[in-house]
Design a protein around this motif. Structure first.
Motif, PDB file in Angstrom:
ATOM      1  N   SER A 206      74.644  13.611  -7.340  1.00  0.00           N
ATOM      2  CA  SER A 206      73.996  12.214  -7.491  1.00  0.00           C
ATOM      3  C   SER A 206      73.736  11.738  -6.047  1.00  0.00           C
ATOM      4  CB  SER A 206      74.771  10.894  -8.059  1.00  0.00           C
ATOM      5  OG  SER A 206      76.031  10.721  -7.264  1.00  0.00           O
ATOM      6  N   THR A 207      74.661  12.186  -5.048  1.00  0.00           N
ATOM      7  CA  THR A 207      74.361  11.964  -3.547  1.00  0.00           C
ATOM      8  C   THR A 207      73.106  12.682  -3.124  1.00  0.00           C
ATOM      9  OG1 THR A 207      76.488  11.587  -3.211  1.00  0.00           O
ATOM     10  CG2 THR A 207      75.160  11.983  -1.170  1.00  0.00           C
ATOM     11  N   SER A 208      73.057  14.039  -3.357  1.00  0.00           N
ATOM     12  CA  SER A 208      72.066  14.792  -3.280  1.00  0.00           C
ATOM     13  C   SER A 208      70.710  14.556  -3.634  1.00  0.00           C
ATOM     14  CB  SER A 208      72.238  16.543  -3.246  1.00  0.00           C
ATOM     15  OG  SER A 208      72.390  16.645  -4.586  1.00  0.00           O
ATOM     16  N   HIS A 209      70.617  14.098  -4.876  1.00  0.00           N
ATOM     17  CA  HIS A 209      69.615  13.493  -5.838  1.00  0.00           C
ATOM     18  C   HIS A 209      69.046  12.500  -5.143  1.00  0.00           C
ATOM     19  CE1 HIS A 209      67.219  11.712  -9.124  1.00  0.00           C
ATOM     20  NE2 HIS A 209      66.931  12.991  -9.170  1.00  0.00           N
ATOM     21  N   ALA A 210      70.030  11.506  -4.652  1.00  0.00           N
ATOM     22  CA  ALA A 210      69.427  10.217  -4.177  1.00  0.00           C
ATOM     23  C   ALA A 210      68.666  10.471  -2.683  1.00  0.00           C
ATOM     24  CB  ALA A 210      70.586   9.231  -3.738  1.00  0.00           C
ATOM     25  N   GLN A 211      69.019  11.754  -1.969  1.00  0.00           N
ATOM     26  CA  GLN A 211      68.243  11.888  -0.833  1.00  0.00           C
ATOM     27  C   GLN A 211      67.015  12.541  -1.054  1.00  0.00           C
ATOM     28  OE1 GLN A 211      69.357  11.448   2.174  1.00  0.00           O
ATOM     29  NE2 GLN A 211      71.271  10.397   1.380  1.00  0.00           N
TER      30      GLN A 211
ATOM     31  N   VAL B 279      64.815   4.150  -3.069  1.00  0.00           N
ATOM     32  CA  VAL B 279      63.549   4.689  -3.744  1.00  0.00           C
ATOM     33  C   VAL B 279      63.650   5.972  -4.030  1.00  0.00           C
ATOM     34  CG1 VAL B 279      60.895   5.116  -3.097  1.00  0.00           C
ATOM     35  CG2 VAL B 279      62.166   3.021  -2.535  1.00  0.00           C
ATOM     36  N   THR B 280      63.417   6.375  -5.215  1.00  0.00           N
ATOM     37  CA  THR B 280      63.499   7.766  -5.477  1.00  0.00           C
ATOM     38  C   THR B 280      62.084   8.331  -6.017  1.00  0.00           C
ATOM     39  OG1 THR B 280      63.989   7.322  -7.897  1.00  0.00           O
ATOM     40  CG2 THR B 280      65.735   7.639  -6.438  1.00  0.00           C
ATOM     41  N   VAL B 281      61.131   7.825  -6.550  1.00  0.00           N
ATOM     42  CA  VAL B 281      59.905   8.179  -7.015  1.00  0.00           C
ATOM     43  C   VAL B 281      58.659   7.313  -6.554  1.00  0.00           C
ATOM     44  CG1 VAL B 281      58.479   8.811  -9.126  1.00  0.00           C
ATOM     45  CG2 VAL B 281      60.885   9.174  -9.212  1.00  0.00           C
ATOM     46  N   ILE B 282      57.690   7.970  -6.081  1.00  0.00           N
ATOM     47  CA  ILE B 282      56.302   7.278  -5.739  1.00  0.00           C
ATOM     48  C   ILE B 282      55.386   7.748  -6.566  1.00  0.00           C
ATOM     49  CG2 ILE B 282      54.668   6.814  -4.199  1.00  0.00           C
ATOM     50  CD1 ILE B 282      56.926   7.040  -2.195  1.00  0.00           C
ATOM     51  N   ASP B 283      54.714   7.160  -7.769  1.00  0.00           N
ATOM     52  CA  ASP B 283      53.938   7.668  -8.677  1.00  0.00           C
ATOM     53  C   ASP B 283      52.727   7.181  -8.720  1.00  0.00           C
ATOM     54  OD1 ASP B 283      53.704   9.277 -11.082  1.00  0.00           O
ATOM     55  OD2 ASP B 283      53.796   7.332 -12.362  1.00  0.00           O
TER      56      ASP B 283
ATOM     57  N   TYR C  36      46.692   3.204  -8.348  1.00  0.00           N
ATOM     58  CA  TYR C  36      47.781   2.282  -7.850  1.00  0.00           C
ATOM     59  C   TYR C  36      49.020   3.253  -7.861  1.00  0.00           C
ATOM     60  CZ  TYR C  36      48.926   1.752 -13.106  1.00  0.00           C
ATOM     61  OH  TYR C  36      49.133   2.065 -14.410  1.00  0.00           O
ATOM     62  N   VAL C  37      49.952   2.635  -7.146  1.00  0.00           N
ATOM     63  CA  VAL C  37      51.190   3.140  -6.865  1.00  0.00           C
ATOM     64  C   VAL C  37      52.545   2.408  -7.535  1.00  0.00           C
ATOM     65  CG1 VAL C  37      52.812   3.933  -5.021  1.00  0.00           C
ATOM     66  CG2 VAL C  37      50.325   4.260  -4.924  1.00  0.00           C
ATOM     67  N   VAL C  38      53.370   3.160  -8.402  1.00  0.00           N
ATOM     68  CA  VAL C  38      54.488   2.429  -8.666  1.00  0.00           C
ATOM     69  C   VAL C  38      55.811   3.001  -8.018  1.00  0.00           C
ATOM     70  CG1 VAL C  38      55.867   2.166 -10.794  1.00  0.00           C
ATOM     71  CG2 VAL C  38      53.429   2.240 -10.977  1.00  0.00           C
ATOM     72  N   VAL C  39      56.461   2.427  -7.192  1.00  0.00           N
ATOM     73  CA  VAL C  39      57.413   2.823  -6.752  1.00  0.00           C
ATOM     74  C   VAL C  39      58.672   2.514  -7.167  1.00  0.00           C
ATOM     75  CG1 VAL C  39      58.910   2.498  -4.289  1.00  0.00           C
ATOM     76  CG2 VAL C  39      56.399   2.364  -4.350  1.00  0.00           C
ATOM     77  N   LYS C  40      59.559   3.510  -7.710  1.00  0.00           N
ATOM     78  CA  LYS C  40      60.636   3.554  -8.439  1.00  0.00           C
ATOM     79  C   LYS C  40      61.855   3.647  -7.648  1.00  0.00           C
ATOM     80  CE  LYS C  40      57.972   5.336 -12.329  1.00  0.00           C
ATOM     81  NZ  LYS C  40      57.953   6.244 -13.484  1.00  0.00           N
ATOM     82  N   ALA C  41      62.788   2.869  -8.121  1.00  0.00           N
ATOM     83  CA  ALA C  41      64.412   2.862  -7.540  1.00  0.00           C
ATOM     84  C   ALA C  41      65.402   3.551  -8.557  1.00  0.00           C
ATOM     85  CB  ALA C  41      64.668   1.511  -7.126  1.00  0.00           C
ATOM     86  N   ALA C  42      66.530   4.003  -7.632  1.00  0.00           N
ATOM     87  CA  ALA C  42      67.430   4.731  -8.742  1.00  0.00           C
ATOM     88  C   ALA C  42      67.950   3.922  -9.876  1.00  0.00           C
ATOM     89  CB  ALA C  42      68.511   5.189  -7.728  1.00  0.00           C
ATOM     90  N   ASP C  43      67.852   2.495  -9.500  1.00  0.00           N
ATOM     91  CA  ASP C  43      68.569   1.443 -10.478  1.00  0.00           C
ATOM     92  C   ASP C  43      67.543   1.199 -11.637  1.00  0.00           C
ATOM     93  OD1 ASP C  43      66.867  -0.221  -9.086  1.00  0.00           O
ATOM     94  OD2 ASP C  43      68.584  -1.761  -8.459  1.00  0.00           O
ATOM     95  N   GLY C  44      66.404   1.812 -11.566  1.00  0.00           N
ATOM     96  CA  GLY C  44      65.296   1.259 -12.433  1.00  0.00           C
ATOM     97  C   GLY C  44      64.375   0.228 -12.061  1.00  0.00           C
ATOM     98  N   TYR C  45      64.538  -0.422 -10.931  1.00  0.00           N
ATOM     99  CA  TYR C  45      63.525  -1.351 -10.371  1.00  0.00           C
ATOM    100  C   TYR C  45      62.363  -0.672  -9.998  1.00  0.00           C
ATOM    101  CZ  TYR C  45      62.223  -5.545  -7.815  1.00  0.00           C
ATOM    102  OH  TYR C  45      61.774  -6.706  -7.433  1.00  0.00           O
TER     103      TYR C  45
ATOM    104  N   VAL D 253      56.890  12.504  -5.194  1.00  0.00           N
ATOM    105  CA  VAL D 253      55.600  11.959  -5.068  1.00  0.00           C
ATOM    106  C   VAL D 253      54.702  12.478  -5.990  1.00  0.00           C
ATOM    107  CG1 VAL D 253      53.606  11.162  -3.562  1.00  0.00           C
ATOM    108  CG2 VAL D 253      55.695  11.293  -2.712  1.00  0.00           C
ATOM    109  N   SER D 254      54.399  11.665  -7.172  1.00  0.00           N
ATOM    110  CA  SER D 254      53.804  12.393  -8.277  1.00  0.00           C
ATOM    111  C   SER D 254      52.807  11.668  -9.018  1.00  0.00           C
ATOM    112  CB  SER D 254      55.061  12.574  -9.518  1.00  0.00           C
ATOM    113  OG  SER D 254      55.576  11.323  -9.890  1.00  0.00           O
ATOM    114  N   GLY D 255      52.238  12.166 -10.086  1.00  0.00           N
ATOM    115  CA  GLY D 255      51.147  11.382 -10.975  1.00  0.00           C
ATOM    116  C   GLY D 255      49.847  11.816 -10.496  1.00  0.00           C
ATOM    117  N   ALA D 256      48.772  11.175 -10.439  1.00  0.00           N
ATOM    118  CA  ALA D 256      47.455  11.228 -10.084  1.00  0.00           C
ATOM    119  C   ALA D 256      47.287  11.919  -8.726  1.00  0.00           C
ATOM    120  CB  ALA D 256      46.451  10.093 -10.404  1.00  0.00           C
ATOM    121  N   VAL D 257      47.893  12.740  -8.263  1.00  0.00           N
ATOM    122  CA  VAL D 257      47.753  13.535  -6.900  1.00  0.00           C
ATOM    123  C   VAL D 257      47.315  14.796  -7.119  1.00  0.00           C
ATOM    124  CG1 VAL D 257      49.244  11.819  -5.731  1.00  0.00           C
ATOM    125  CG2 VAL D 257      50.030  13.840  -6.599  1.00  0.00           C
TER     126      VAL D 257
END
Length: 159
Positions: free
Chosen positions: A16-21, A150-154, A88-97, A25-29
């Protein structure tokens, strides 16, 4: 038996620590990215100032969000016109925010402020509760889009 359980928990904690690191960056790219901490650390950083929830001004250092999007092949600059303006960009956090940004507000040809993916504040690494990466939006009256962990930029396209 207890030793196996302890080893299992330690393994899961390391995963989980390495995944958090890792940042995706995904989606319409055109070139989706999965970036490890070392790759992010090596990228050019910018400093911005902003008031955090504590009401005090801090100096944040991190990668301009536009640089990450360009690297992933999101349309920027002269390509950001017509239908591309609906991205548009959706920024996602590890906690679901999650928080949303219109693509033009991240492009320096449209906007005057630099929004960053911060990895440090006042010269020190972000704390475990705010990092390892945090979106910092200078000059916003509320920090609701200052996404922590932050874990994902979509990148998405509006219908």
């Amino acid at each position: 038996m207890n030793r196996k359980i302890v080893l299992l928990f330690l393994s899961l904690a390391l995963l989980s620590t390495s995944h958090a690191q890792t940042l995706t960056v995904s989606g319409a790219v055109s070139k989706p990215l999965v970036l490890e901490a070392s790759a992010l650390k090596a990228m050019t950083h910018a400093d911005v100032r902003g008031k955090d929830h504590d009401g005090k001004e801090h100096r944040y250092s991190g990668i301009p969000l536009v640089d990450l999007l360009k690297r992933a092949g999101a349309p920027m600059g002269s390509e950001l016109r017509g239908k591309n303006l609906t991205r548009y960009v959706v920024v996602k956090a590890a906690d679901g925010y999650e928080a949303v940004f219109a693509l033009p507000e991240l492009d320096p040809e449209f906007a005057t402020r630099t929004i960053i993916l911060a990895d440090s504040v006042d010269g020190a690494a972000l704390t475990a509760t705010t990092g390892p990466y945090r979106i910092v939006v200078p000059d916003e009256k509320k920090q609701a889009r200052w996404v922590r962990g932050v874990t994902v930029i979509d990148v998405r396209i509006a219908n």
